[in-house]
Design a protein around this motif. Structure first.
Motif, mmCIF file in Angstrom:
data_model
loop_
_atom_site.group_PDB
_atom_site.id
_atom_site.type_symbol
_atom_site.label_atom_id
_atom_site.label_comp_id
_atom_site.label_asym_id
_atom_site.label_seq_id
_atom_site.Cartn_x
_atom_site.Cartn_y
_atom_site.Cartn_z
ATOM 1 N N GLU A 36 0.825 -1.209 0.000
ATOM 2 C CA GLU A 36 0.000 0.000 0.000
ATOM 3 C C GLU A 36 0.862 1.263 0.000
ATOM 4 O OE1 GLU A 36 -3.493 2.036 2.772
ATOM 5 O OE2 GLU A 36 -2.610 0.107 3.307
ATOM 6 N N ALA A 37 1.954 1.236 0.767
ATOM 7 C CA ALA A 37 2.807 2.425 0.891
ATOM 8 C C ALA A 37 3.751 2.602 -0.291
ATOM 9 C CB ALA A 37 3.607 2.337 2.196
ATOM 10 N N LEU A 38 4.254 1.477 -0.844
ATOM 11 C CA LEU A 38 5.348 1.552 -1.807
ATOM 12 C C LEU A 38 4.934 1.271 -3.255
ATOM 13 C CD1 LEU A 38 7.995 -0.374 0.344
ATOM 14 C CD2 LEU A 38 7.777 2.105 0.052
ATOM 15 N N ASN A 39 3.781 0.619 -3.454
ATOM 16 C CA ASN A 39 3.275 0.297 -4.781
ATOM 17 C C ASN A 39 4.330 -0.388 -5.663
ATOM 18 O OD1 ASN A 39 1.377 0.197 -6.861
ATOM 19 N ND2 ASN A 39 2.080 2.148 -7.724
ATOM 20 N N PRO A 40 4.853 -1.528 -5.226
ATOM 21 C CA PRO A 40 5.861 -2.226 -6.044
ATOM 22 C C PRO A 40 5.236 -2.855 -7.284
ATOM 23 C CG PRO A 40 5.200 -3.604 -4.210
ATOM 24 C CD PRO A 40 4.526 -2.276 -4.001
ATOM 25 N N ASP A 41 6.061 -3.077 -8.294
ATOM 26 C CA ASP A 41 5.612 -3.768 -9.508
ATOM 27 C C ASP A 41 5.654 -5.283 -9.323
ATOM 28 O OD1 ASP A 41 5.395 -1.364 -11.166
ATOM 29 O OD2 ASP A 41 7.570 -1.302 -10.972
ATOM 30 N N ILE A 42 6.624 -5.759 -8.527
ATOM 31 C CA ILE A 42 6.866 -7.192 -8.365
ATOM 32 C C ILE A 42 7.104 -7.486 -6.891
ATOM 33 C CG2 ILE A 42 8.385 -9.139 -8.986
ATOM 34 C CD1 ILE A 42 9.230 -7.443 -11.455
ATOM 35 N N ILE A 43 6.589 -8.635 -6.424
ATOM 36 C CA ILE A 43 6.888 -9.087 -5.070
ATOM 37 C C ILE A 43 7.561 -10.451 -5.145
ATOM 38 C CG2 ILE A 43 5.963 -9.744 -2.833
ATOM 39 C CD1 ILE A 43 3.675 -7.910 -3.237
ATOM 40 N N LEU A 44 8.721 -10.570 -4.514
ATOM 41 C CA LEU A 44 9.342 -11.878 -4.288
ATOM 42 C C LEU A 44 8.781 -12.370 -2.968
ATOM 43 C CD1 LEU A 44 13.050 -11.208 -5.320
ATOM 44 C CD2 LEU A 44 11.145 -11.980 -6.735
ATOM 45 N N LEU A 45 7.899 -13.374 -3.008
ATOM 46 C CA LEU A 45 7.060 -13.707 -1.866
ATOM 47 C C LEU A 45 7.312 -15.122 -1.365
ATOM 48 C CD1 LEU A 45 4.698 -12.781 -0.061
ATOM 49 C CD2 LEU A 45 3.132 -13.588 -1.841
ATOM 50 N N ASP A 46 7.799 -15.208 -0.138
ATOM 51 C CA ASP A 46 7.948 -16.504 0.516
ATOM 52 C C ASP A 46 6.556 -17.077 0.810
ATOM 53 O OD1 ASP A 46 9.124 -18.661 1.795
ATOM 54 O OD2 ASP A 46 9.412 -17.601 3.688
ATOM 55 N N ILE A 47 6.440 -18.397 0.924
ATOM 56 C CA ILE A 47 5.138 -19.017 1.191
ATOM 57 C C ILE A 47 4.961 -19.346 2.658
ATOM 58 C CG2 ILE A 47 3.710 -21.061 0.777
ATOM 59 C CD1 ILE A 47 4.558 -21.010 -2.103
ATOM 60 N N ARG A 48 5.903 -20.063 3.239
ATOM 61 C CA ARG A 48 5.774 -20.474 4.636
ATOM 62 C C ARG A 48 6.270 -19.366 5.550
ATOM 63 N NH1 ARG A 48 5.237 -26.055 5.563
ATOM 64 N NH2 ARG A 48 5.212 -25.487 7.767
ATOM 65 N N MET A 49 5.330 -18.614 6.120
ATOM 66 C CA MET A 49 5.661 -17.544 7.055
ATOM 67 C C MET A 49 4.693 -17.617 8.223
ATOM 68 S SD MET A 49 6.430 -14.281 4.537
ATOM 69 C CE MET A 49 4.825 -14.388 3.709
ATOM 70 N N PRO A 57 0.349 -6.178 -7.736
ATOM 71 C CA PRO A 57 1.702 -6.423 -8.261
ATOM 72 C C PRO A 57 1.821 -7.850 -8.784
ATOM 73 C CG PRO A 57 1.699 -6.564 -5.885
ATOM 74 C CD PRO A 57 0.316 -6.116 -6.267
ATOM 75 N N ALA A 58 2.821 -8.076 -9.617
ATOM 76 C CA ALA A 58 3.143 -9.433 -10.059
ATOM 77 C C ALA A 58 3.794 -10.172 -8.893
ATOM 78 C CB ALA A 58 4.084 -9.385 -11.248
ATOM 79 N N VAL A 59 3.511 -11.468 -8.800
ATOM 80 C CA VAL A 59 4.024 -12.264 -7.687
ATOM 81 C C VAL A 59 4.957 -13.352 -8.194
ATOM 82 C CG1 VAL A 59 3.419 -13.887 -5.851
ATOM 83 C CG2 VAL A 59 2.033 -11.831 -6.206
ATOM 84 N N ILE A 60 6.158 -13.410 -7.610
ATOM 85 C CA ILE A 60 7.095 -14.510 -7.835
ATOM 86 C C ILE A 60 7.284 -15.188 -6.483
ATOM 87 C CG2 ILE A 60 9.437 -15.166 -8.505
ATOM 88 C CD1 ILE A 60 9.522 -12.611 -10.223
ATOM 89 N N PHE A 61 6.810 -16.432 -6.369
ATOM 90 C CA PHE A 61 6.951 -17.143 -5.099
ATOM 91 C C PHE A 61 8.366 -17.686 -4.946
ATOM 92 C CE2 PHE A 61 2.253 -17.663 -5.425
ATOM 93 C CZ PHE A 61 1.919 -17.094 -4.198
ATOM 94 N N THR A 62 8.884 -17.601 -3.732
ATOM 95 C CA THR A 62 10.181 -18.206 -3.405
ATOM 96 C C THR A 62 9.974 -19.072 -2.167
ATOM 97 O OG1 THR A 62 10.864 -16.381 -1.950
ATOM 98 C CG2 THR A 62 11.413 -16.199 -4.297
ATOM 99 N N THR A 63 10.377 -20.318 -2.219
ATOM 100 C CA THR A 63 10.093 -21.218 -1.114
ATOM 101 C C THR A 63 11.037 -22.406 -1.086
ATOM 102 O OG1 THR A 63 8.363 -22.593 -0.091
ATOM 103 C CG2 THR A 63 8.398 -22.474 -2.491
ATOM 104 N N TYR A 102 7.874 -19.803 -9.743
ATOM 105 C CA TYR A 102 7.924 -20.472 -8.441
ATOM 106 C C TYR A 102 9.363 -20.935 -8.265
ATOM 107 C CZ TYR A 102 6.390 -23.816 -4.804
ATOM 108 O OH TYR A 102 6.198 -24.517 -3.634
ATOM 109 N N LEU A 103 10.121 -20.183 -7.471
ATOM 110 C CA LEU A 103 11.553 -20.423 -7.358
ATOM 111 C C LEU A 103 11.866 -21.174 -6.069
ATOM 112 C CD1 LEU A 103 12.869 -16.896 -8.456
ATOM 113 C CD2 LEU A 103 12.262 -18.858 -9.888
ATOM 114 N N MET A 104 12.570 -22.274 -6.226
ATOM 115 C CA MET A 104 12.962 -23.063 -5.070
ATOM 116 C C MET A 104 14.243 -22.494 -4.449
ATOM 117 S SD MET A 104 10.733 -25.456 -4.615
ATOM 118 C CE MET A 104 11.678 -26.523 -3.518
ATOM 119 N N LYS A 105 14.276 -22.480 -3.124
ATOM 120 C CA LYS A 105 15.478 -22.040 -2.411
ATOM 121 C C LYS A 105 16.504 -23.174 -2.389
ATOM 122 C CE LYS A 105 12.886 -19.031 0.738
ATOM 123 N NZ LYS A 105 12.504 -18.809 2.145
ATOM 124 N N PRO A 106 17.795 -22.863 -2.451
ATOM 125 C CA PRO A 106 18.339 -21.508 -2.649
ATOM 126 C C PRO A 106 18.092 -21.030 -4.083
ATOM 127 C CG PRO A 106 20.105 -23.127 -2.683
ATOM 128 C CD PRO A 106 18.864 -23.866 -2.308
#
Length: 245
Positions: A44-57, A76-82, A99-103
């Motif tokens: 809401e504050a920053l209005n990003p175009d993309i979020i790198l978003l973890d799943i398990r939080m 925003p567009a979402v790229i999951f990282t988990t 959907y990007l696997m860690k690392p």
């Protein structure tokens, strides 16, 4: 320049992602967050175009957060990282960019960023749907003026449909949302009871079932003093809920 918000509950993971992003051209890291609730405030504050978003939080996880993001006018567009692969189907059904696997590998991150774009209307609509299969939300997200307000579902007394909106009555007041009562009933059927075509009440919030002088039934809602009409055909269900409670 693509504005990116980095979300992970672990600081080392956020630090590593920010390090990888510095080597990608036309990218600006606008902020970071450690959980879903904080993410919504940052968006809401920053209005990003993309979020790198973890799943398990802890608290609100990434899948629920993505569902709330879908309610934004321009999400925003979402790229999951988990570190977990079992959420991949839900992620891609939700039209995640990747959907990007860690690392996370630098080349995979670069490719995902290059392909990222804000969802179109059809993708935005689809983004909300698959999350229901992962379980009911823990929060309701409402737009209040120009900001987002989160309401814990466990604090909700009842949902009541009024014209095109649904009123959410909760411990700290009430808000309006655009979810249909039918979809709310499907999602929260375990904890909420349909008492009328226009109302769902939390089982714990039903204080008493009362009948007035005209033979009409009402539910008295705990703590509020509110009385909600009960359809005659649903009276047995309400009585059963009170006995079981």
């Amino acid at each position: 320049m693509k504005r990116i918000l980095v979300v992970d509950d672990e600081l080392p993971a956020r630090t590593r992602l920010k390090g990888l992003l510095k080597d990608i051209p036309d990218v600006e890291i606008v902020g970071e967050a450690g959980n879903g609730t904080e993410t919504l405030k940052q968006v809401e504050a920053l209005n990003p175009d993309i979020i790198l978003l973890d799943i398990r939080m802890p608290g609100m996880d990434g899948l629920e957060c993505a569902r709330h993001l879908a309610d934004l006018e321009v999400p925003p567009a979402v790229i999951f990282t988990t570190a977990y692969d079992q959420f991949a189907i839900q992620a891609f059904e939700a039209h995640a960019i990747d959907y990007l696997m860690k690392p996370v590998r630098a080349d995979r991150l670069r490719n995902a960023i290059e392909r990222a774009a804000r969802p179109n209307a059809a993708q935005k609509s689809a983004l909300a749907e698959p999350q229901r299969a992962a379980g009911a939300r823990q929060h309701i997200c409402a737009r209040v003026r120009d900001s987002l307000q989160l309401v814990a579902v466990e604090s909700v007394y009842y949902f009541r449909a009024e014209q095109k909106y649904v009123t959410v009555r909760h411990r700290d007041g009430e808000v309006l949302i655009e979810d249909s009562l039918k979809s709310l009933e499907e999602e929260f059927s375990e904890n909420f009871l349909r008492i009328h075509r226009n109302a769902l009440v939390a089982h714990w919030a039903i204080e008493a079932l009362e009948k007035d002088g005209d033979g009409h039934f009402h539910v008295r809602v705990r703590d509020t003093g509110d009385q909600l009409e009960v359809s005659r055909r649903l009276v047995p269900e309400v009585r059963r809920s009170i006995r079981q409670g």
